[in-house]
Enzyme design. Structure first.
Site, PDB file in Angstrom:
ATOM      1  CB  ALA A  84      28.547  28.730  24.425  1.00 15.55           C
ATOM      2  CG  ASP A  85      28.478  25.363  18.600  1.00 15.85           C
ATOM      3  OD1 ASP A  85      27.292  25.627  18.339  1.00 15.85           O
ATOM      4  OD2 ASP A  85      29.054  24.349  18.166  1.00 15.85           O
ATOM      5  CB  THR A  86      28.422  21.942  22.948  1.00 10.74           C
ATOM      6  OG1 THR A  86      28.455  22.974  23.934  1.00 10.74           O
ATOM      7  CG2 THR A  86      28.966  20.663  23.564  1.00 10.74           C
ATOM      8  CB  SER A 121      33.733  27.335  21.884  1.00  8.19           C
ATOM      9  OG  SER A 121      32.463  27.564  21.294  1.00  8.19           O
TER      10      SER A 121
END
Length: 217
Positions: A84-86, A121
């Site tokens: 994931a990434d933010t 994501s």
């Protein structure tokens, strides 16, 4: 369905305590691996494209390490990898983790009495089939005025340097100054529960090519 009640294993490709807590709250047991990629080397103009590309790069790095060590061949159970990434978007500008104290202070002062968007994501890769399912969600966070002494305390604790945009919504110093969240708070914290659950189920059902040639969709 929790991993302990099913025939698959989970790997969380993140060292984020917030993501670990969210996945635990969902009822899953998991192991942790980190990608250790150079995130700054991946650039995209749109925030949703950036977080998607970073989640994919993290998955690729972890899969490569698993293949090199032969760990994928040893496990009889289906294994799912979650990456994931933010990022935070403020006045149209993408904000990742602040680089220094000056930038951290600038970020938080900007949120004071204002608002920012968070784009996150999630990518779930079935390591048995190589199939991947991904998506992204966004949320808006509105803030009351944040006192200067609170900003000082956050920076002294090093909190802003650990999270995208210097924004740790759930921190006791930050939470009293959150006026409203439009969208899911877990998206702001780094891992949307509803999106993650949906992608886990889709990754389990989807057939793909063998590991090493992932089919990302």
């Amino acid at each position: 369905m929790a991993a302990g009640e099913s025939s698959f294993k989970l790997i969380l490709g993140s060292s984020s305590m917030a993501r670990q807590r969210i996945l635990t709250e969902m009822g899953y047991e998991f192991t942790i691996m980190t990608a250790d990629i150079d995130e700054k080397s991946i650039r995209k103009e749109k925030p949703e494209e950036l977080v998607t590309a970073l989640a994919e790069a993290k998955a690729d790095a972890i899969m490569s390490r698993l293949q090199n060590t032969g760990m994928l061949d040893k496990d009889a159970l289906t294994t799912l990898l979650i990456t994931a990434d933010t990022v935070v978007v403020y006045k149209g500008m993408i904000r990742e983790k602040p680089c220094n104290e000056e930038e951290a202070r600038e970020f938080i002062k900007g949120y004071s009495g204002g608002h920012a968007a968070v784009v996150g994501s999630v990518l779930v890769t079935n390591l048995r089939t190589g199939a991947s399912k991904g998506g992204w969600e966004s949320a808006e966070v509105y803030f009351h005025d944040i006192p200067e002494e609170v900003i000082d305390s956050l920076i002294d604790e090093g909190i802003p340097f650990k999270v995208a945009g210097g924004l740790m919504l759930e921190h006791p110093l930050t939470l009293p100054f959150v006026e409203a969240v439009i969208g899911a708070s877990d998206t702001v914290m780094g891992l949307s529960k509803s999106l993650t659950e949906k992608l886990i189920q889709e990754a389990l059902l989807q057939q793909g090519s063998p590991p090493g040639a992932p089919n990302v969709s």
